[in-house]
Design a protein around this motif. Structure first.
Motif, PDB file in Angstrom:
ATOM      1  N   GLU A  36       0.824  -1.269  -0.070  1.00  0.00           N
ATOM      2  CA  GLU A  36      -0.054  -0.152  -0.171  1.00  0.00           C
ATOM      3  C   GLU A  36       0.846   1.420   0.047  1.00  0.00           C
ATOM      4  OE1 GLU A  36      -4.434  -0.329   2.115  1.00  0.00           O
ATOM      5  OE2 GLU A  36      -2.644  -0.092   3.296  1.00  0.00           O
ATOM      6  N   LEU A  37       2.181   1.064   0.562  1.00  0.00           N
ATOM      7  CA  LEU A  37       2.989   2.471   0.630  1.00  0.00           C
ATOM      8  C   LEU A  37       3.184   3.121  -0.766  1.00  0.00           C
ATOM      9  CD1 LEU A  37       5.750   1.718   3.352  1.00  0.00           C
ATOM     10  CD2 LEU A  37       3.863   3.600   3.041  1.00  0.00           C
ATOM     11  N   ALA A 137      -3.605  15.592   1.874  1.00  0.00           N
ATOM     12  CA  ALA A 137      -3.865  14.600   1.102  1.00  0.00           C
ATOM     13  C   ALA A 137      -2.541  13.497   1.640  1.00  0.00           C
ATOM     14  CB  ALA A 137      -3.701  14.625  -0.283  1.00  0.00           C
ATOM     15  N   THR A 138      -1.455  13.817   1.888  1.00  0.00           N
ATOM     16  CA  THR A 138      -0.463  12.928   2.325  1.00  0.00           C
ATOM     17  C   THR A 138      -0.757  12.264   3.706  1.00  0.00           C
ATOM     18  OG1 THR A 138       0.885  14.254   1.126  1.00  0.00           O
ATOM     19  CG2 THR A 138       2.059  12.518   2.543  1.00  0.00           C
ATOM     20  N   VAL A 139      -1.286  13.148   4.593  1.00  0.00           N
ATOM     21  CA  VAL A 139      -1.392  12.706   6.000  1.00  0.00           C
ATOM     22  C   VAL A 139      -2.478  11.875   5.705  1.00  0.00           C
ATOM     23  CG1 VAL A 139      -2.352  13.341   8.001  1.00  0.00           C
ATOM     24  CG2 VAL A 139      -0.606  14.751   7.023  1.00  0.00           C
ATOM     25  N   TYR A 142      -1.485   8.383   4.378  1.00  0.00           N
ATOM     26  CA  TYR A 142      -0.621   7.565   5.494  1.00  0.00           C
ATOM     27  C   TYR A 142      -1.594   7.056   6.344  1.00  0.00           C
ATOM     28  CZ  TYR A 142       4.053   8.381   3.931  1.00  0.00           C
ATOM     29  OH  TYR A 142       5.256   8.764   3.263  1.00  0.00           O
ATOM     30  N   ILE A 143      -2.418   7.835   7.029  1.00  0.00           N
ATOM     31  CA  ILE A 143      -3.476   7.286   8.098  1.00  0.00           C
ATOM     32  C   ILE A 143      -4.314   6.159   7.392  1.00  0.00           C
ATOM     33  CG2 ILE A 143      -5.695   7.764   9.283  1.00  0.00           C
ATOM     34  CD1 ILE A 143      -4.570  10.690   9.772  1.00  0.00           C
ATOM     35  N   GLY A 147      -3.746   2.722   9.023  1.00  0.00           N
ATOM     36  CA  GLY A 147      -4.851   2.313   9.615  1.00  0.00           C
ATOM     37  C   GLY A 147      -5.540   0.894   8.929  1.00  0.00           C
ATOM     38  N   SER A 148      -5.602   1.014   7.657  1.00  0.00           N
ATOM     39  CA  SER A 148      -6.266  -0.268   7.203  1.00  0.00           C
ATOM     40  C   SER A 148      -5.607  -1.237   7.439  1.00  0.00           C
ATOM     41  CB  SER A 148      -6.642  -0.004   5.634  1.00  0.00           C
ATOM     42  OG  SER A 148      -5.057   0.177   4.915  1.00  0.00           O
ATOM     43  N   GLY A 149      -4.059  -1.318   7.612  1.00  0.00           N
ATOM     44  CA  GLY A 149      -3.467  -2.628   7.761  1.00  0.00           C
ATOM     45  C   GLY A 149      -3.711  -3.010   9.152  1.00  0.00           C
TER      46      GLY A 149
END
Ligand SMILES: Nc1ncnc2c1ncn2[C@@H]1O[C@H](COP(=O)(O)OP(=O)(O)OP(=O)(O)O)[C@@H](O)[C@H]1O
Length: 626
Positions: A36-37, A137-139, A142-143, A147-149
């Motif tokens: 996802e990164l 958008a970047t924050v 990352y959340i 978060g989903s992981g």
């Protein structure tokens, strides 16, 4: 009672070697994050929002890049990047011996990662529609990733493993791309682990039919979602690019309806503006009449015709609507440079924004070489150049790369392309010393401005809009820029807005003074000065205590003289031309010098600046609304 177990031992069994499986230790959570990164980091979401935030996307559009190629190029770039990233991921994992990759069928892995990366790209386009700030958008990106992981590993996983939990709800949760990715990686991990433990293979194609294997379901969910997400993202992009907001989805359909509406002959004819015209200044009414005639004439060959353009910004937070442009009519032939002068907030940028397709007119329209700004903007862009008020440039690209990019959009190729770029760089003095090869981030404000002007003229556009082109330039660069514009206006029509009267006089064949959304006067600089400047401007500087004597002297020379400025002994008077002779003023000042301390004095004809101030001050102020 005591039972003796002294000689009891374990049943003997066949010896096995311990199989250490690193994949099972790493867990799907780690893989989820790795995959996802790519979503928020410098590419995809950040890249898409950056182009929106810096208005680079609209700039590319204004220079002729259509939506289809933009989407294909961006999508293709992300896709290639993702494929390379995922290929390295799988090869590296296999090389270091992770069973996760080695025992599962590579065909299944390829299909799974292929569908996921496409979904991730479509998701990035979709999410980017909601943001206009890269930082936010970047924050959020990352959340979402972390978060989903974490939710996948510590919540979703328990639902998967709980056989009593509804499979339907699990499918619903898998609509979140992060969860579908987690589920796919979880299944691959489970099969790899059990295959490894039992000395068998991991997930094979026939295992897709296993009732507990969720891989087949998520492949279907992700494929359907990828297609839907793309359509939705494109729709939202269209809504935002027509000046609407994501919160107003009906706007797109309304605009589509408008797009196919039959063109109006003339909004002037349709709307009853008789009363307004009667109140207009003669030259402005005359221009309106010319426009009306041109619209009736199918052979009219004007570069630009504005037909009663109006722009109303809806009022927010209880404020009334703002009428920024009130029925502007203008006709401009090829080879003419039209200057728009006006105080801050007069509506000049609103007018340019409508002409370049940044905002839609509330009513009325304009034609560039016969093409309607309401319907043919994409065709207009191929022959239009824009120098926006604020430089819209990529900080990491060089000046030369900018020009190559925009020249290619204008269909220049091969030797003609190289020549056009080099000529353009030379014309704005960015060629020598390798300046054109430096990143724009290292340019000074003036260099950026010159590059923006060069971009607006590259590819020989027939209609060019320049919004305050010389802002921030030093006098030498400004003179250089004026020469470029003078040369450029020969075979095209240019509309420029400026606050510099000198610039307007040097460059413009015709001027319009625009105040509070409407023209107050139109004409060439000489005409305007003759019309509004029936006076000489007499300036004199003395010690402050002698001011009254100077005032008396001036009134003896010209009884109707009007004092227009007074500060610490410096006074400025308007002397009506019919009352004074220049020689009399000279004699009077020479005589006065014997008794007064005249430090400096001057007599000049009316300047354009005087005309501007007079017209702007005299213009009616509207407090009304649409
Ligand atoms: N998006 C908007 N929403 C609401 N009002 C707006 C919007 N854009 C501009 N306005 C208002 O419309 C009026 C005209 O603004 P505009 O920027 O077109 O003027 P301008 O002549 O270009 O000014 P400047 O010379 O300072 O650039 C101003 O009162 C401004 O506040």
């Amino acid at each position: 009672m005591e039972v003796l177990l002294e000689y009891v031992k374990d049943m003997p069994k066949v010896g096995t070697s311990y199989r250490f499986d690193l994949s099972s230790l790493i867990s799907p959570l780690f893989f989820t994050w790795i995959v996802e990164l790519l979503f928020p980091v410098s590419v995809m979401l950040t890249y898409l929002v950056y182009e929106k935030q810096q208005k680079l996307k609209i700039m590319m559009k204004m220079q002729g890049l259509k939506d289809g190629p933009y989407w294909m190029i961006s999508y293709g770039y992300f896709f290639v990047l993702s494929v390379v990233y995922m290929t390295f991921f799988v090869i590296f994992g296999s090389l270091i011996g992770l069973n996760f990759f080695r025992v599962n069928n590579y065909g299944i892995q390829i299909v799974f990662f292929f569908v996921y990366i496409n979904l991730q790209i479509a998701f990035a386009f979709f999410v980017a529609s909601f943001f206009s700030s890269v930082k936010i958008a970047t924050v959020i990106g990352y959340i979402y990733v972390f978060g989903s992981g974490l939710l996948g590993a510590f919540l979703f996983r328990f639902f998967i493993e709980d056989i009593n939990f509804s499979r339907g709800w699990i499918l619903v949760m898998e609509i979140v791309p992060g969860f579908s990715l987690y589920r796919g990686l979880y299944e691959l991990g489970q099969y790899a682990f059990s295959g490894n433990a039992m000395g068998a293979t991991g997930m094979m194609w026939e295992n897709l039919k296993d009732p507990i294997n969720g891989m087949r379901d998520i492949l279907i969910v992700m494929t359907v979602e990828w297609a839907l997400m793309l359509v939705l993202a494109f729709y939202l992009d269209q809504v935002s690019s027509i000046g609407g907001s994501v919160g107003n989805p009906l706007l797109f359909f309304r605009c589509l309806q408008k797009k196919y509406a039959p063109p109006l002959q003339s909004s002037f004819v349709q709307q009853n503006h008789k009363v307004a015209v009667d109140m207009e200044k003669a030259d402005v009414a005359q221009e309106r009449h010319v426009v009306e005639q041109l619209l009736m004439d199918s052979n009219a060959n004007q570069a630009i015709i504005c037909d009663n353009l109006r722009k109303v910004y809806p009022g927010k937070d209880g404020n009334p609507d703002k009428l920024a442009v009130r029925g502007l009519s203008l006709a401009l032939p090829k080879g003419q440079c039209f200057g728009m002068l006006g105080p801050n907030g007069a509506g000049k940028t609103s007018f340019i924004s409508m002409m370049v397709g940044l905002t839609k007119p509330t009513s009325g329209t304009a034609y560039a070489h016969g093409m309607d700004i309401r319907m043919d903007m994409d065709d207009i862009y191929t022959n239009m150049g824009v120098c926006p008020q604020h430089d819209l440039l990529w900080e990491t690209l060089t000046g030369k790369e900018h020009l190559f990019f925009y020249a290619r959009l204008k269909n220049l190729k091969g030797a003609a392309l190289v020549k056009a770029v080099n000529d353009s760089l030379k014309s704005v003095t960015l060629f020598h010393g390798g300046v054109g090869d430096k990143q724009v981030g290292k340019y000074s404000g003036g260099m950026k401005r010159r590059l923006s002007v060069a971009i607006s003229l590259i590819g020989d556009p027939k209609v060019v809009y320049m919004d305050e082109p010389s802002t921030g330039l030093d006098p030498a660069s400004r003179n250089n820029l004026w020469n470029i514009v003078k040369e450029a206006k020969r075979n095209r029509a240019i509309i420029l807005t400026t606050h510099s009267m000198e610039e307007a006089e040097v460059l413009c064949d015709r001027l319009g003074i625009f105040v509070d959304g409407e023209f107050q006067c139109l004409g060439n600089p000489k005409e305007l000065k003759a019309r509004y400047g029936g006076a000489y401007i007499f300036t004199v500087t003395t010690p402050p205590e002698q001011e009254s004597e100077i005032e008396q002297l001036v009134h003896r020379l010209s009884p109707s003289a009007n004092k227009i400025y007074n500060l610490s002994g410096t006074q400025k008077f308007e002397l009506p031309k019919q009352e004074v002779r220049i020689a009399d003023v000279f004699h009077a000042v020479e005589r006065a010098k014997s008794r007064l301390s005249i430090h400096a004095w001057g007599l000049v004809d009316t300047t354009l600046e005087d005309v501007f101030i007079k017209v702007a001050k005299g213009a009616p102020v509207f407090n009304d609304v649409a």
